[in-house]
Design a protein around this motif. Structure first.
Motif, PDB file in Angstrom:
ATOM      1  N   MET A   1      17.075  -0.918  -5.818  1.00 26.03           N
ATOM      2  CA  MET A   1      16.233  -1.929  -6.444  1.00 26.03           C
ATOM      3  C   MET A   1      16.662  -2.125  -7.900  1.00 26.03           C
ATOM      4  O   MET A   1      16.987  -1.173  -8.589  1.00 26.03           O
ATOM      5  CB  MET A   1      14.783  -1.432  -6.398  1.00 26.03           C
ATOM      6  CG  MET A   1      13.749  -2.457  -6.782  1.00 26.03           C
ATOM      7  SD  MET A   1      12.100  -1.795  -6.450  1.00 26.03           S
ATOM      8  CE  MET A   1      11.499  -1.712  -8.113  1.00 26.03           C
ATOM      9  N   THR A   3      15.876  -4.529 -11.584  1.00 25.59           N
ATOM     10  CA  THR A   3      14.869  -5.319 -12.275  1.00 25.59           C
ATOM     11  C   THR A   3      15.464  -5.860 -13.564  1.00 25.59           C
ATOM     12  O   THR A   3      16.452  -5.323 -14.082  1.00 25.59           O
ATOM     13  CB  THR A   3      13.609  -4.473 -12.556  1.00 25.59           C
ATOM     14  OG1 THR A   3      12.582  -5.306 -13.067  1.00 25.59           O
ATOM     15  CG2 THR A   3      13.891  -3.362 -13.547  1.00 25.59           C
ATOM     16  N   ALA A  43       9.843   3.190  -8.389  1.00 27.33           N
ATOM     17  CA  ALA A  43       9.817   1.824  -7.836  1.00 27.33           C
ATOM     18  C   ALA A  43       8.409   1.219  -7.894  1.00 27.33           C
ATOM     19  O   ALA A  43       8.247   0.059  -8.272  1.00 27.33           O
ATOM     20  CB  ALA A  43      10.338   1.828  -6.406  1.00 27.33           C
ATOM     21  N   ASP A  44       7.396   2.014  -7.522  1.00 33.02           N
ATOM     22  CA  ASP A  44       6.023   1.484  -7.538  1.00 33.02           C
ATOM     23  C   ASP A  44       5.586   1.139  -8.949  1.00 33.02           C
ATOM     24  O   ASP A  44       4.982   0.086  -9.189  1.00 33.02           O
ATOM     25  CB  ASP A  44       5.046   2.493  -6.928  1.00 33.02           C
ATOM     26  CG  ASP A  44       5.155   2.550  -5.414  1.00 33.02           C
ATOM     27  OD1 ASP A  44       5.827   1.665  -4.839  1.00 33.02           O
ATOM     28  OD2 ASP A  44       4.576   3.476  -4.819  1.00 33.02           O
ATOM     29  N   CYS A  46       7.460   0.368 -11.409  1.00 34.90           N
ATOM     30  CA  CYS A  46       8.236  -0.790 -11.832  1.00 34.90           C
ATOM     31  C   CYS A  46       7.609  -2.077 -11.289  1.00 34.90           C
ATOM     32  O   CYS A  46       7.465  -3.065 -12.014  1.00 34.90           O
ATOM     33  CB  CYS A  46       9.673  -0.628 -11.355  1.00 34.90           C
ATOM     34  SG  CYS A  46      10.741  -1.979 -11.842  1.00 34.90           S
ATOM     35  N   ARG A  47       7.221  -2.050 -10.021  1.00 41.30           N
ATOM     36  CA  ARG A  47       6.572  -3.232  -9.436  1.00 41.30           C
ATOM     37  C   ARG A  47       5.231  -3.508 -10.113  1.00 41.30           C
ATOM     38  O   ARG A  47       4.874  -4.663 -10.351  1.00 41.30           O
ATOM     39  CB  ARG A  47       6.349  -3.029  -7.927  1.00 41.30           C
ATOM     40  CG  ARG A  47       7.597  -3.228  -7.123  1.00 41.30           C
ATOM     41  CD  ARG A  47       7.306  -3.410  -5.642  1.00 41.30           C
ATOM     42  NE  ARG A  47       8.528  -3.227  -4.881  1.00 41.30           N
ATOM     43  CZ  ARG A  47       8.915  -2.067  -4.372  1.00 41.30           C
ATOM     44  NH1 ARG A  47       8.174  -0.996  -4.527  1.00 41.30           N
ATOM     45  NH2 ARG A  47      10.042  -1.980  -3.714  1.00 41.30           N
ATOM     46  N   ASN A  48       4.500  -2.443 -10.425  1.00 41.13           N
ATOM     47  CA  ASN A  48       3.224  -2.625 -11.142  1.00 41.13           C
ATOM     48  C   ASN A  48       3.459  -3.285 -12.489  1.00 41.13           C
ATOM     49  O   ASN A  48       2.696  -4.165 -12.899  1.00 41.13           O
ATOM     50  CB  ASN A  48       2.529  -1.277 -11.349  1.00 41.13           C
ATOM     51  CG  ASN A  48       1.872  -0.765 -10.090  1.00 41.13           C
ATOM     52  OD1 ASN A  48       1.599  -1.542  -9.173  1.00 41.13           O
ATOM     53  ND2 ASN A  48       1.632   0.534 -10.023  1.00 41.13           N
ATOM     54  N   ALA A  50       5.860  -5.264 -13.303  1.00 39.32           N
ATOM     55  CA  ALA A  50       6.183  -6.672 -13.069  1.00 39.32           C
ATOM     56  C   ALA A  50       4.920  -7.469 -12.754  1.00 39.32           C
ATOM     57  O   ALA A  50       4.729  -8.577 -13.256  1.00 39.32           O
ATOM     58  CB  ALA A  50       7.197  -6.790 -11.926  1.00 39.32           C
ATOM     59  N   ASP A  51       4.024  -6.878 -11.925  1.00 42.03           N
ATOM     60  CA  ASP A  51       2.779  -7.570 -11.558  1.00 42.03           C
ATOM     61  C   ASP A  51       1.874  -7.772 -12.767  1.00 42.03           C
ATOM     62  O   ASP A  51       1.141  -8.759 -12.848  1.00 42.03           O
ATOM     63  CB  ASP A  51       2.015  -6.773 -10.492  1.00 42.03           C
ATOM     64  CG  ASP A  51       2.693  -6.836  -9.137  1.00 42.03           C
ATOM     65  OD1 ASP A  51       3.573  -7.700  -8.955  1.00 42.03           O
ATOM     66  OD2 ASP A  51       2.345  -6.014  -8.272  1.00 42.03           O
ATOM     67  N   VAL A  60      11.901  -8.423 -10.067  1.00 36.36           N
ATOM     68  CA  VAL A  60      12.329  -7.266  -9.286  1.00 36.36           C
ATOM     69  C   VAL A  60      13.089  -7.776  -8.080  1.00 36.36           C
ATOM     70  O   VAL A  60      12.661  -8.720  -7.422  1.00 36.36           O
ATOM     71  CB  VAL A  60      11.104  -6.430  -8.833  1.00 36.36           C
ATOM     72  CG1 VAL A  60      11.552  -5.269  -7.951  1.00 36.36           C
ATOM     73  CG2 VAL A  60      10.324  -5.919 -10.037  1.00 36.36           C
TER      74      VAL A  60
END
Ligand code: F3S
Length: 61
Positions: A1, A3, A43-44, A46-48, A50-51, A60
């Motif tokens: 992944m 970003t 990863a989680d 990182c997604r948080n 971004a959100d 991402v």
């Protein structure tokens, strides 16, 4: 992944660095991605990040 941060969109709120300091860091008034590839364990977070970015500057992929 992977970003990235769109530096033209980033307003420097710093939230991404707070949520996922393993991947994002502030450089002056912009966030930068400090890793080539997002480490598995982050990863989680990182997604948080971004959100939660208020201007959706984080992509991402
Ligand atoms: Fe910029 Fe969004 Fe991070 S505004 S500092 S990329 S949370």
């Amino acid at each position: 992944m992977k970003t990235r941060v769109d530096e033209d969109t980033c307003i420097g709120c710093g939230l991404c660095e707070e949520v996922c300091p393993e991947v994002f860091e502030m450089e002056g008034d912009k966030a930068v991605v400090k890793v080539e590839v997002v480490p598995d364990g982050t990863a989680d977070a990182c997604r948080n990040a971004a959100d939660q970015c208020p201007v959706t500057a984080i992509t991402v992929e």
